[in-house]
Each structure stands twice: as structure tokens, then as C-alpha cells.
Motif scaffolding. Structure first.
Motif, PDB file in Angstrom:
ATOM      1  N   GLN A  65       0.849  -1.188   0.000  1.00 54.82           N
ATOM      2  CA  GLN A  65       0.000   0.000   0.000  1.00 54.82           C
ATOM      3  C   GLN A  65       0.885   1.240   0.000  1.00 54.82           C
ATOM      4  OE1 GLN A  65      -2.430   0.393   3.519  1.00 54.82           O
ATOM      5  NE2 GLN A  65      -3.702   2.000   2.644  1.00 54.82           N
ATOM      6  N   LYS A  66       0.556   2.183  -0.865  1.00 54.24           N
ATOM      7  CA  LYS A  66       1.269   3.459  -0.924  1.00 54.24           C
ATOM      8  C   LYS A  66       0.357   4.543  -0.381  1.00 54.24           C
ATOM      9  CE  LYS A  66       4.045   6.852  -2.234  1.00 54.24           C
ATOM     10  NZ  LYS A  66       5.230   7.220  -1.449  1.00 54.24           N
ATOM     11  N   ILE A  67       0.804   5.230   0.661  1.00 50.81           N
ATOM     12  CA  ILE A  67       0.006   6.286   1.276  1.00 50.81           C
ATOM     13  C   ILE A  67       0.618   7.643   0.937  1.00 50.81           C
ATOM     14  CG2 ILE A  67      -0.814   7.256   3.467  1.00 50.81           C
ATOM     15  CD1 ILE A  67      -0.794   4.439   4.597  1.00 50.81           C
ATOM     16  N   ASP A  68      -0.192   8.523   0.392  1.00 46.80           N
ATOM     17  CA  ASP A  68       0.271   9.869   0.057  1.00 46.80           C
ATOM     18  C   ASP A  68       0.237  10.756   1.287  1.00 46.80           C
ATOM     19  OD1 ASP A  68       0.618   9.252  -2.646  1.00 46.80           O
ATOM     20  OD2 ASP A  68      -1.507   9.650  -3.066  1.00 46.80           O
ATOM     21  N   LYS A  69       1.112  11.730   1.294  1.00 49.16           N
ATOM     22  CA  LYS A  69       1.106  12.702   2.384  1.00 49.16           C
ATOM     23  C   LYS A  69      -0.176  13.514   2.356  1.00 49.16           C
ATOM     24  CE  LYS A  69       5.928  13.376   3.534  1.00 49.16           C
ATOM     25  NZ  LYS A  69       6.183  13.838   4.861  1.00 49.16           N
ATOM     26  N   ARG A  70      -0.568  13.979   3.547  1.00 45.11           N
ATOM     27  CA  ARG A  70      -1.776  14.806   3.622  1.00 45.11           C
ATOM     28  C   ARG A  70      -1.603  16.100   2.848  1.00 45.11           C
ATOM     29  NH1 ARG A  70      -2.253  15.691   9.811  1.00 45.11           N
ATOM     30  NH2 ARG A  70      -0.031  15.947   9.456  1.00 45.11           N
ATOM     31  N   SER A  71      -0.384  16.588   2.786  1.00 45.36           N
ATOM     32  CA  SER A  71      -0.124  17.880   2.160  1.00 45.36           C
ATOM     33  C   SER A  71       1.274  17.879   1.578  1.00 45.36           C
ATOM     34  CB  SER A  71      -0.253  19.001   3.198  1.00 45.36           C
ATOM     35  OG  SER A  71       0.246  20.215   2.695  1.00 45.36           O
ATOM     36  N   ALA A  72       1.465  18.648   0.515  1.00 43.79           N
ATOM     37  CA  ALA A  72       2.801  18.780  -0.065  1.00 43.79           C
ATOM     38  C   ALA A  72       3.684  19.679   0.793  1.00 43.79           C
ATOM     39  CB  ALA A  72       2.691  19.361  -1.473  1.00 43.79           C
ATOM     40  N   ALA A  73       3.070  20.409   1.728  1.00 46.23           N
ATOM     41  CA  ALA A  73       3.824  21.328   2.576  1.00 46.23           C
ATOM     42  C   ALA A  73       4.650  20.560   3.597  1.00 46.23           C
ATOM     43  CB  ALA A  73       2.868  22.273   3.288  1.00 46.23           C
ATOM     44  N   ARG A  74       5.914  20.936   3.738  1.00 50.51           N
ATOM     45  CA  ARG A  74       6.799  20.289   4.697  1.00 50.51           C
ATOM     46  C   ARG A  74       6.836  21.090   5.996  1.00 50.51           C
ATOM     47  NH1 ARG A  74      12.033  20.012   3.704  1.00 50.51           N
ATOM     48  NH2 ARG A  74      12.292  17.938   4.596  1.00 50.51           N
ATOM     49  N   ILE A  75       6.901  20.360   7.121  1.00 51.52           N
ATOM     50  CA  ILE A  75       7.022  20.984   8.440  1.00 51.52           C
ATOM     51  C   ILE A  75       8.352  20.553   9.042  1.00 51.52           C
ATOM     52  CG2 ILE A  75       6.068  21.133  10.771  1.00 51.52           C
ATOM     53  CD1 ILE A  75       3.311  20.547   9.565  1.00 51.52           C
ATOM     54  N   HIS A  76       9.161  21.535   9.386  1.00 49.43           N
ATOM     55  CA  HIS A  76      10.512  21.277   9.879  1.00 49.43           C
ATOM     56  C   HIS A  76      10.707  22.077  11.169  1.00 49.43           C
ATOM     57  CE1 HIS A  76      15.072  21.052   8.645  1.00 49.43           C
ATOM     58  NE2 HIS A  76      14.917  20.917   9.956  1.00 49.43           N
ATOM     59  N   ILE A  77      11.049  21.392  12.249  1.00 51.87           N
ATOM     60  CA  ILE A  77      11.358  22.064  13.516  1.00 51.87           C
ATOM     61  C   ILE A  77      12.860  21.983  13.763  1.00 51.87           C
ATOM     62  CG2 ILE A  77      11.066  22.041  16.025  1.00 51.87           C
ATOM     63  CD1 ILE A  77       8.564  22.959  14.609  1.00 51.87           C
ATOM     64  N   ALA A  78      13.490  23.121  13.951  1.00 50.42           N
ATOM     65  CA  ALA A  78      14.916  23.195  14.300  1.00 50.42           C
ATOM     66  C   ALA A  78      15.000  23.728  15.724  1.00 50.42           C
ATOM     67  CB  ALA A  78      15.650  24.115  13.327  1.00 50.42           C
ATOM     68  N   ILE A  79      15.613  22.972  16.617  1.00 52.01           N
ATOM     69  CA  ILE A  79      15.508  23.275  18.040  1.00 52.01           C
ATOM     70  C   ILE A  79      16.825  23.087  18.769  1.00 52.01           C
ATOM     71  CG2 ILE A  79      14.728  20.909  18.517  1.00 52.01           C
ATOM     72  CD1 ILE A  79      12.914  22.115  20.720  1.00 52.01           C
ATOM     73  N   SER A  80      17.031  23.924  19.770  1.00 47.23           N
ATOM     74  CA  SER A  80      18.168  23.746  20.669  1.00 47.23           C
ATOM     75  C   SER A  80      17.785  22.692  21.704  1.00 47.23           C
ATOM     76  CB  SER A  80      18.501  25.075  21.364  1.00 47.23           C
ATOM     77  OG  SER A  80      19.491  24.877  22.348  1.00 47.23           O
ATOM     78  N   PRO A  81      18.513  21.569  21.782  1.00 45.21           N
ATOM     79  CA  PRO A  81      18.100  20.476  22.673  1.00 45.21           C
ATOM     80  C   PRO A  81      18.154  20.863  24.146  1.00 45.21           C
ATOM     81  CG  PRO A  81      20.280  20.048  21.766  1.00 45.21           C
ATOM     82  CD  PRO A  81      19.748  21.248  21.054  1.00 45.21           C
ATOM     83  N   VAL A 106      20.156  22.350  16.992  1.00 42.78           N
ATOM     84  CA  VAL A 106      21.158  23.400  16.867  1.00 42.78           C
ATOM     85  C   VAL A 106      21.781  23.735  18.217  1.00 42.78           C
ATOM     86  CG1 VAL A 106      20.163  24.406  14.788  1.00 42.78           C
ATOM     87  CG2 VAL A 106      19.331  25.155  16.992  1.00 42.78           C
ATOM     88  N   LEU A 107      23.068  23.941  18.180  1.00 46.35           N
ATOM     89  CA  LEU A 107      23.833  24.297  19.373  1.00 46.35           C
ATOM     90  C   LEU A 107      23.970  25.809  19.432  1.00 46.35           C
ATOM     91  CD1 LEU A 107      25.449  23.062  21.761  1.00 46.35           C
ATOM     92  CD2 LEU A 107      27.456  23.107  20.267  1.00 46.35           C
ATOM     93  N   THR A 108      23.296  26.429  20.396  1.00 44.29           N
ATOM     94  CA  THR A 108      23.315  27.883  20.532  1.00 44.29           C
ATOM     95  C   THR A 108      24.166  28.293  21.733  1.00 44.29           C
ATOM     96  OG1 THR A 108      21.394  27.963  21.996  1.00 44.29           O
ATOM     97  CG2 THR A 108      20.959  27.924  19.622  1.00 44.29           C
TER      98      THR A 108
END
Length: 235
Positions: A65-81, A106-108
Motif C-alpha cells: 500500500q502506498k500512502i500519500d502525504k496529507r499535504s505537499a507542505a513540509r514541516i521542519h522544527i529546528a531546536i536547541s536540545p 542546533v547548538l546555541t
């Protein structure tokens, strides 16, 4: 759905050792038993165990089964751990449940954690897709210095945002980002980004945003951003 396992090369029909141990020694499944395997990128196969080996469990594909993404929009979180790794695992779990494409770390200057076991967070994310039914495993990037992070190519994102606590009047994600647009959000450490870091990000095209009147913990800010962006995509 039968027990779900991850195999990034789903067509190899052999699970890695970690997944094989879970199949054979934990679940005690045997040859002929049904399993479900995903590559974490939208492909899910119904399969049957052909070799119950705890090191290399083999299977044959019965149905794909191939499942398509809900949206073509990408969500990316960049965070200081955060210093507390359990909080990082929690945010990865929740963001994966909502739906997210990528995590960067990311190292801040104010970062309390100087190293990060990304492979452990990937395992947390995979457990979350099993629970939530999300067929997409996020991409994880290794911890990187803030200035080197900003040197990367962000042209794939229509919106580049940085959440910060300075006194400027700032828009919210809801006010800025429309549906079907890819977005990356920078989240700072406890104590926030330095003024210099915010300025560097702005010079690279990031827009300062507010996440509301409350001062949120780092992991809460990440989860809130991810959830808001998912709600926007579902409009």
C-alpha cells in the motif's frame, strides 16, 4: 493492522537485528505469522514471516500500500536540545504523532546540552508512528552549531520563522503561514536565543514570530509550533 515494523529498504525483505529481536524473542512470532512493515516514507506492506531468525528475520510481501502525504507542505522544527533528554523524547514523540517532516538540532550560546544521541530520538519517533498510524518517519539531522545551521540551503521552505522573546511586536504563525506552504521554525533554548543569534537568523531571511503571551518551555514551543502548522494544513 498486525504488528508494525520499520525497514527503510522494505523490498529487501529482511529486518535489521533490532527489529528481528523484537519479532522473534519479544513477540515470539514464527514462520507463517503475519506482520506489517513500513519504510517510514509512505510504503506499507502486509507480509508473512519466512525465516524467524532473531538476527535477520526474513519475510515475503503479500500486499503493498502506498500512502500519500496529507499535504505537499513540509514541516521542519529546528531546536536547541534541552538538558533533560526525556523532554526531547517527549517533543519528538508528540510532533511525530501530529505529523512532521524533519527535525534539526542546533547548538546555541545558551544551549545546556552539548551532545545528542539522535538515534535514540529516531527510535522514539518510530514508536510514535506505530502508535499514531503515521506512515511517515521524520528526517533527523545531527546536532550542529547555530552559525553552521544558518549556512544551509533553506530554499525549499516558503516560510522561515524564528520564535524569540524580544520586545518587538511579532506576528503569530497563524497570521503568517497559509495552507500548503512549507515552513521551518527555529526554537531556542531555555533563556532564548541571544540578540546576535536572532539578528543572524533575520539576515538569513528568518522572520521573528510570537507563540503567544505565555513564556513556553523549549519543548512546549516546538510542539505548539508543529501542532499549529498541522492545523493550518487541515483547513
Amino acid at each position: 493492522m498486525s504488528h508494525l515494523f520499520l525497514n527503510k529498504d522494505v523490498y529487501s525483505c529482511i529486518l535489521d537485528e533490532q527489529e528481528s529481536v523484537h519479532v522473534v524473542k519479544v513477540l515470539r512470532l514464527k514462520e507463517g505469522d503475519a506482520i506489517t512493515v513500513t519504510n517510514g516514507n509512505g510504503i506499507i506492506v502486509s507480509a508473512q514471516i519466512t525465516k524467524a531468525d532473531h538476527r535477520k528475520c526474513g519475510y515475503k510481501i503479500i500486499e503493498e500500500q502506498k500512502i500519500d502525504k496529507r499535504s505537499a507542505a513540509r514541516i521542519h522544527i529546528a531546536i536547541s536540545p534541552t538538558k533533560n533528554i526525556e523532554r526531547m523524547e517527549w517533543l519528538v514523540e508528540k510532533c511525530t504523532e501530529f505529523g512532521i517532516d524533519a527535525f534539526s538540532f542546533v547548538l546555541t550560546e545558551h544551549s545546556e546540552r552539548k551532545n545528542l544521541a539522535v538515534t535514540k530520538l529516531e527510535k522514539t519517533s518510530f514508536a510514535a508512528i506505530k502508535q499514531s498510524g503515521q506512515p511517515f518517519l521524520p528526517v533527523f539531522s545531527e546536532l550542529i552549531a547555530f552559525n553552521n545551521f544558518l549556512k544551509q540551503d533553506f530554499s525549499a521552505y516558503e516560510y522561515k520563522l524564528i520564535a524569540c522573546l524580544d520586545e518587538d511586536i511579532k506576528p503569530t504563525i497563524m497570521q503568517l503561514v497559509p495552507a500548503n506552504k512549507s515552513c521551518i521554525v527555529l526554537i531556542g533554548p531555555e533563556g532564548d536565543f541571544t540578540g546576535s543569534e536572532v539578528q543572524q537568523a533575520v539576515e538569513k531571511g528568518f522572520v521573528k514570530i510570537s507563540l503567544g503571551n505565555s513564556i513556553l518551555r523549549t519543548e512546549t514551543a516546538a510542539i505548539a509550533s508543529c501542532h499549529i502548522l498541522n492545523l493550518i494544513q487541515e483547513k
